[in-house]
Design a protein around this motif. Structure first.
Motif, PDB file in Angstrom:
ATOM      1  N   ALA A 280       0.838  -1.196   0.000  1.00 50.88           N
ATOM      2  CA  ALA A 280       0.000   0.000   0.000  1.00 50.88           C
ATOM      3  C   ALA A 280       0.874   1.248   0.000  1.00 50.88           C
ATOM      4  CB  ALA A 280      -0.922  -0.003   1.214  1.00 50.88           C
TER       5      ALA A 280
ATOM      6  N   ARG B 169      -2.826  -1.325  -8.645  1.00 47.60           N
ATOM      7  CA  ARG B 169      -3.578  -0.714  -7.565  1.00 47.60           C
ATOM      8  C   ARG B 169      -4.766  -1.586  -7.152  1.00 47.60           C
ATOM      9  NH1 ARG B 169      -3.588   5.040  -9.239  1.00 47.60           N
ATOM     10  NH2 ARG B 169      -5.207   4.246 -10.601  1.00 47.60           N
ATOM     11  N   THR B 170      -5.400  -2.146  -8.118  1.00 51.48           N
ATOM     12  CA  THR B 170      -6.528  -3.031  -7.815  1.00 51.48           C
ATOM     13  C   THR B 170      -6.067  -4.238  -6.997  1.00 51.48           C
ATOM     14  OG1 THR B 170      -7.613  -2.371  -9.849  1.00 51.48           O
ATOM     15  CG2 THR B 170      -8.341  -4.435  -8.836  1.00 51.48           C
TER      16      THR B 170
ATOM     17  N   VAL C 124      -3.447  -4.542  -5.103  1.00 52.67           N
ATOM     18  CA  VAL C 124      -3.064  -4.172  -3.745  1.00 52.67           C
ATOM     19  C   VAL C 124      -4.305  -3.883  -2.893  1.00 52.67           C
ATOM     20  CG1 VAL C 124      -1.894  -2.434  -2.353  1.00 52.67           C
ATOM     21  CG2 VAL C 124      -0.820  -3.309  -4.434  1.00 52.67           C
ATOM     22  N   GLY C 125      -5.234  -3.146  -3.471  1.00 52.12           N
ATOM     23  CA  GLY C 125      -6.457  -2.838  -2.745  1.00 52.12           C
ATOM     24  C   GLY C 125      -7.156  -4.110  -2.286  1.00 52.12           C
ATOM     25  N   MET C 126      -7.238  -5.065  -3.207  1.00 54.34           N
ATOM     26  CA  MET C 126      -7.915  -6.318  -2.867  1.00 54.34           C
ATOM     27  C   MET C 126      -7.259  -7.013  -1.687  1.00 54.34           C
ATOM     28  SD  MET C 126      -8.563  -7.950  -6.584  1.00 54.34           S
ATOM     29  CE  MET C 126     -10.210  -8.365  -7.135  1.00 54.34           C
TER      30      MET C 126
ATOM     31  N   LEU D 279      -5.704  -5.521   0.773  1.00 51.77           N
ATOM     32  CA  LEU D 279      -5.635  -4.711   1.987  1.00 51.77           C
ATOM     33  C   LEU D 279      -6.586  -5.207   3.069  1.00 51.77           C
ATOM     34  CD1 LEU D 279      -5.095  -1.026   0.893  1.00 51.77           C
ATOM     35  CD2 LEU D 279      -3.622  -2.502   2.240  1.00 51.77           C
ATOM     36  N   LEU D 280      -7.683  -5.783   2.645  1.00 55.80           N
ATOM     37  CA  LEU D 280      -8.654  -6.255   3.633  1.00 55.80           C
ATOM     38  C   LEU D 280      -8.406  -7.729   3.918  1.00 55.80           C
ATOM     39  CD1 LEU D 280     -11.696  -4.421   2.086  1.00 55.80           C
ATOM     40  CD2 LEU D 280     -10.324  -3.717   4.043  1.00 55.80           C
TER      41      LEU D 280
END
Lengths: 205, 205, 205, 205
Positions: A121, A166-167, A169-171, A173-174
């Motif tokens: 992130a 980015r997608t 990494v975002g996925m 993160l949770l």
DNA sequence: AATGAATGAGGGTTCATTCAT
DNA sequence: TATGAATGAACCCTCATTCAT
């Protein structure tokens, strides 16, 4: 910065002695930081890192003058591993499969080293000079795989490497929900299906 | 003191005490919290919130005795709006389009109210009873849209509402990069294409 | 301050109305304070007192503008009871027995109302004008009993009322140990034996 | 770095690190704590202690990680001195005189080191394991003196060491009044007279 | 170089007290 | 008057960072 020759040119007698333990300490701190950041999250105290490394807090600061520097050093090698993996996959797997495998490898990384999520992130959104380098490297990695798949005619051309990274990494993160890993892998497959130019071969699990 | 009608109205159900300032302060704190959580993440200091709201820290605590309570208050209304929107879209758009519009609405939300990203993240990863409720509500919202699209035969059936929601939220978490919004919308389209059962209609930008 | 007559003399229409509830509230606050100070110690929060009394914190402050004032009001009546008891014992018991009974009554007070210990301590060491009054009153109470016993030739004359009072209060301050009450009563008897002029009749339990 | 002798002394039992300032600071904090606990009671703020000691609050916490630890350190030495004194008096004075002298020594302690009162109060009423130890030690001290006096037939046998200790401490707790010290000494004599088995020798002042 | 002591800013929280309604 | 909202000082405690040894 570089002696360049094999002969001693400078009077700096510092070059001889202080290697062995300094290097060992640096290594220990890195190991400890990885472990502590993984377990306790990014907010973990540097004292905890030093304690785990078995060195004084001052020593930690000597090697890594800022928290950022330590963090950077910790995940730089991870980023390099991912980058290397991308290069390898370029030649070892079919374009779309290579992409898929690399994306999944990221998920693996996050799964085993929780700190990685934060690291990624930061790499993708951080503003420090250090993280820019990492972002560039990862973008290049995924960009290469993407370009190859596009060139092969397998994947649409209107998605940028940045967006994809980015997608991903975002996925990741949770990652605190139960079952997140399987879910992310599933969604990556959906995403790849969406990327395909034609007749998305529905992969069977 | 007087209701203006000239006649004494003693019914106790009348507002026992007006509290113009209390309401205003509560509102201000909510606004500030939304902004601060957005900028500084979920860990932002409550003092910063109070400072930004222009109230004393004690006032913040009076209205929201715990950090959780403040979160809850901040994102509950957002969650409700999104939930209501989903219900409306159910009857106002074709299944897949409804899904697409709802997903995009989320992006809009994050774009206009940065706080939403944190709110959604909390809703999807928080462990408190309050966030569980919100997570359930959002899951139900997207689940309804998803189920309708599946029932219509437009969308594959092996993706859960939870996974989709988590993916959406993850994609929105990195909203600090320039151009993130366009990128996310693009990836959502890719995702929807991947979800389609057949002949993914490549939408033109 | 006192009307003195049964007829309205002043135009102050305030005299009529505001009595009933104001007095009731004052009483409620006193009761609540006694309970709360007893249970939670002297450090209990005034909000807790107000809450227990069922009045607003503002109301509490109207009646007792400072914490001291409330405390004073709370224990003033206790002090008065002890003072009255001393007067009664003067005529109802033999000199030494009267003294003994009064000392024991103090222990009883502390045993049933923990707050009393602090109250007494404040009365004997506090510097505020209010506590001086209480100290004087208690000193007078024990002083009267002491003087009577001295006059009867039962007790030595070289101990002051202040010293005796202070000793009594000190003994009661450590009321958290198991068995403290019996211990204090025993030591009071020893003390009284020490006070006797001659042939200390060893009392049997 | 060099021990001054000219020869390298590598034995690790040598002080690994001198810490002149650390020791000084620890001492300063102890002094300050004694003073502050004395003045402000046991609840005094640790920040006040640090302020008075002229060190940062962090330093205080480094040396004494909990409030309890600081208490313990503060009064342990005092308790030890009193304990040692009791042992010495056992062999240096007649039974009753030894008891009297020890009791008076306590008063002296409180008079010269105000902190002692709080320390003793904690020792006699605290519930932590640490204070229990101290209470036991003091009880043993006074118990030894008491038992010797009883064995000599000088003192009644129905008073426990705990009661006597508690009485002593209580008497010293109110040390803010003028003339308290003389008063307490007088009352101690009265108490001892009460303890005597027969013919209480009235001591002249 | 390594160490760990010292520092103090900063965050969380409570509560006495004031003040607008 | 009664109420309870607002305020902020004061506490506790943690930790990043500096510095003397």
């Amino acid at each position: 910065m570089n002696d360049g020759s094999g002969m001693p040119v400078k009077t700096e007698e510092r070059l001889r002695k202080p290697r062995a333990d300094a290097i060992r300490n640096r290594e220990r701190v890195l190991e400890a930081a990885k472990a502590v950041f993984s377990a306790g999250g990014v907010e973990a105290s540097l004292e905890a890192v030093a304690r785990r490394a078995g060195v004084g807090i001052g020593t930690l600061y000597r090697h890594f003058p800022t928290r950022e520097a330590l963090f950077e050093a910790v995940y730089r090698r991870e980023v390099e591993q991912l980058s290397d993996l991308a290069a390898r996959l370029q030649s070892e797997a079919a374009p779309v499969e290579a992409l898929r495998l690399w994306l999944r490898a990221n998920v693996e990384f996050v799964a085993t080293k929780k700190g990685m999520a934060a690291a990624l992130a930061i790499a993708t959104s951080g503003t420090s000079e250090l993280t820019i380098f990492s972002f560039a490297r990862l973008t290049k990695a995924v960009g290469g795989l993407l370009a190859r798949a596009v060139a092969a005619g397998d994947v649409r051309a209107d998605v940028s490497a940045e967006d994809l990274l980015r997608t991903l990494v975002g996925m990741c993160l949770l990652h605190d929900q139960p079952g997140w890993q399987a879910g992310v892998v599933r969604m990556l497959d959906v995403l790849i299906d969406g990327l395909r130019v034609s007749a998305p071969t529905r992969r069977k699990k």
